[in-house]
Design a protein around this motif. Structure first.
Motif, short mmCIF file in Angstrom:
data_model
loop_
_atom_site.label_atom_id
_atom_site.label_comp_id
_atom_site.label_asym_id
_atom_site.label_seq_id
_atom_site.Cartn_x
_atom_site.Cartn_y
_atom_site.Cartn_z
N SER A 1 -2.05 -6.06 2.80
CA SER A 1 -2.52 -5.30 1.65
C SER A 1 -3.91 -5.72 1.18
N TRP A 2 -4.39 -6.89 1.63
CA TRP A 2 -5.75 -7.31 1.28
C TRP A 2 -6.80 -6.81 2.26
N CYS A 3 -6.35 -6.23 3.36
CA CYS A 3 -7.24 -5.82 4.46
C CYS A 3 -7.95 -4.51 4.12
N GLY A 4 -9.29 -4.54 4.14
CA GLY A 4 -10.06 -3.34 3.80
C GLY A 4 -9.78 -2.17 4.72
N SER B 1 -4.57 3.69 4.74
CA SER B 1 -3.31 4.05 4.09
C SER B 1 -3.24 5.52 3.67
N PRO B 2 -4.31 6.13 3.11
CA PRO B 2 -4.20 7.57 2.78
C PRO B 2 -3.97 8.44 4.02
N LEU C 1 0.81 -1.22 0.00
CA LEU C 1 0.00 0.00 0.00
C LEU C 1 0.84 1.26 0.00
N TYR C 2 2.14 1.14 0.17
CA TYR C 2 3.01 2.30 0.25
C TYR C 2 4.18 2.16 -0.71
N THR C 3 4.68 3.31 -1.15
CA THR C 3 5.88 3.34 -1.98
C THR C 3 6.86 4.32 -1.35
N TYR D 1 -4.83 -6.53 11.75
CA TYR D 1 -4.38 -5.47 10.86
C TYR D 1 -5.42 -4.35 10.78
N PRO D 2 -4.98 -3.11 10.66
CA PRO D 2 -3.58 -2.69 10.84
C PRO D 2 -3.23 -2.57 12.32
N THR D 3 -2.00 -2.83 12.65
CA THR D 3 -1.48 -2.64 14.00
C THR D 3 -0.31 -1.67 13.92
N ILE D 4 -0.34 -0.64 14.73
CA ILE D 4 0.78 0.31 14.78
C ILE D 4 1.48 0.15 16.11
#
Length: 571
Positions: free
Chosen positions: A77-80, A86-87, A44-46, A127-130
């Motif tokens: 990356s499959w997690c809604g 991500s944005p 999801l990130y670059t 997911y997501p876990t920070i």
């Protein structure tokens, strides 16, 4: 009282200078990720997102024993929920980009086979876990849970401030003090700190502005920031402070002056302080004067009006694009030929050029449109550019004459600056001319950059931005604004990079001085672009009426130079 990040008041305390080489650990990995994109790019990130991309190879170097505090997102990356978040994470990374090297953001895609062992080792089950990794985390550290149940960047940013402010020993060496200051500290401040300015931000107890601005100025020298609470009655009374927040500058001579800003808010304070005379980014040379600039670039410095666009820059861009960049391709075919066709087509339609230049572009466009095969040699293009057929009143000036795009060093600004300005002008002209396809100019730009732009990484970053959001452009106004917002995103990413000219910092443009009406704040005090004001500003700034002919060769001189060149070639 809140604990401070680091015991000293200077940018890099002397007692930790021996560790200075470690401070760049995270930044080094970020730079490497730009140069060598990994499988993490498929997530999801670059590297363009200013998020450190974690892999099994770098995870320990980034999270363990780092001199910066790290917030790491473990996602799939499959997690809604991850996709929706991500944005927000990208926006947060852009928002706190100046806070490096005290704190940084990282991410790893646990859906990738190669990353699963890493995620399992850190105990990731959802997911997501920070997780928060404090500076100098031990090898056995698995990080601390970080609450990220909101999509509000402001709330997340403030939670990061809380984590930093309560950071346990040892502190991140680069982190400045975040706790409130006192009259006692201020009285002796310049005895202990070699800075030109001390900015005092007066605020209420619950306000985060002082701490945020302190971190925003982390990478700038000769200025320090301290927060003063409204309860610090001696200072409040001494300066007659009645507004919270407000900012005052304290000089070594003992003078206090109020910092003048359009709006009393974080973004406006940070911008004004970063632009104070003598304030420079750490590690960057100070701006140089015009006489030194002439020596550095080995050509006379051309005074110019920053509120204008110069045809000399636009024609120089065309010269470099058509005679230098295209010349790297001996034969142009397939997708590249389609890109060239679209590029020249939009130039013919929308470039507000001088008659001789427009005649040359039309000749080139006609040659391309009449091309019967699926490829063309650059030699054939070069004949058109040189006007070998000697068509009347047809020429493109040779060489470059940078004006608004000139740099303090020969390798700074110039062609990239000119290319941005060229396409800004084209998007505005397309809107003014009543075209039919709002994406026409941007699509041509995207294809040209992909096929021909010499900086490969720059092209990849631009393609990523275009792939993310260009489909949402459906009006000519949105096309103008899309290019503006992406240009600012690139400026945010490159601020402080080696390619940044110290005389022309990469700011979020237009600045509050250039367009005060373009800036406002939301109800919560966050900066907001007033796009209803930005659009007319852009339409005016990049309009044909705002393009100056200064420093140009006359058309008659251009044609004479062309005749002399052809006469010489026949001898």
């Amino acid at each position: 009282m809140a604990r401070r990040c680091g015991g000293a008041t200077t940018r890099f305390p002397e007692e930790i200078q021996k560790n200075a080489r470690k401070i760049a650990t995270t930044a080094v990995w970020f730079c490497l990720s730009l140069l060598f994109p990994s499988a993490a790019e498929a997530g999801l990130y670059t590297a363009s997102d200013q998020v450190v991309l974690l892999t099994p190879e770098n995870v320990e170097s980034v999270l363990i024993n780092s001199t910066a505090a790290i917030f790491a997102e473990f996602y799939a990356s499959w997690c809604g929920h991850c996709i929706a978040f991500s944005p927000v994470y990208k926006s947060l990374a852009r928002d706190i980009t100046e806070w490096k090297p005290a704190v940084d953001l990282a991410a790893i895609d646990c859906a990738e086979d190669e990353n699963r062992k890493v995620c399992t080792a850190f105990g990731i089950r959802a997911y997501p876990t920070i997780k928060f990794f404090h500076a100098y985390s031990k090898p056995e550290s698995r990080g601390q849970a970080f609450k990220a149940t909101t999509h509000d960047v402001r709330v997340l940013r403030q939670r990061i401030v809380d984590k930093l402010e309560n950071h346990e020993e040892p502190w991140p060496p680069a982190c400045p003090p975040l706790e409130p200051t006192s009259q006692t500290e201020i009285d002796s401040f310049f005895e202990n700190n070699n800075v030109q300015y001390l900015a005092l931000i007066f605020e209420d107890t619950k306000s985060y502005i002082g701490r945020e601005v302190t971190l925003d100025l982390l990478q700038f020298e000769t200025v320090a920031v301290r927060r003063v609470l409204s309860t610090e009655s001696a200072l409040v009374t001494k300066l007659g402070v009645t507004e919270f927040p407000s900012c005052y500058l304290y000089s070594p001579q003992g003078n206090f002056t109020r910092l003048e800003v359009n709006i009393e808010a974080r973004t406006f304070y940070s911008y004004a302080l970063q632009r104070l005379p003598g304030v420079t980014r750490s590690g960057k040379p100070p701006p140089v004067t015009a006489d030194v600039l002439a020596n550095n670039t080995q050509e006379p410095w051309k005074p110019f009006n920053q509120y204008k666009v110069y045809m000399a820059d636009l024609e120089s861009t065309l010269h470099f694009s058509l005679r230098v960049e295209l010349a790297a391709h001996t034969v142009i075919k397939g997708e590249a030929l389609s890109s060239l066709n679209d590029y020249i087509s939009v130039l013919v339609k929308y470039f507000p050029g001088r008659p001789v230049v427009m005649n040359l572009l039309k000749s080139l466009n006609a040659r391309l449109q009449n091309q019967t095969g699926d490829e063309i040699s650059y030699e054939a293009i070069g004949e058109i550019l040189d006007n070998s057929a000697q068509s009347a009143d047809t020429a493109l000036p040779e060489g470059v004459r940078w004006v608004g795009c000139q740099g303090s060093q020969p390798h700074l600004r110039r062609y990239p600056c000119g290319m941005w300005i060229l396409f800004h002008v084209l998007t505005v002209q397309a809107k003014n001319s009543g075209g039919t396809d709002p994406k026409e100019v941007l699509s041509a730009m995207r294809k040209y950059v992909h096929s021909f732009f010499g900086c490969t990484l720059c092209a990849e970053h631009f393609e990523t931005m275009a792939g993310e959001s260009l489909s949402g452009v459906n009006t000519f106004s949105s096309a103008v604004l899309w290019l503006w917002s992406r240009h600012n995103r690139v400026n945010n990413r490159l601020a402080g990079a080696l390619s940044e000219d110290p005389n022309f910092p990469k700011i979020q443009w237009p600045s509050p001085e250039t367009c005060p009406a373009c800036h406002s704040v939301k109800d919560n005090g966050e900066h907001r672009w007033s796009q209803e004001k930005v659009l007319p500003f852009l339409m005016s700034h990049f309009s044909s009426s705002n393009i100056l002919p200064d420093y140009l060769e006359s058309e008659s001189q251009i044609l004479e130079n062309q005749r002399d060149k052809h006469a010489t070639s026949w001898r």
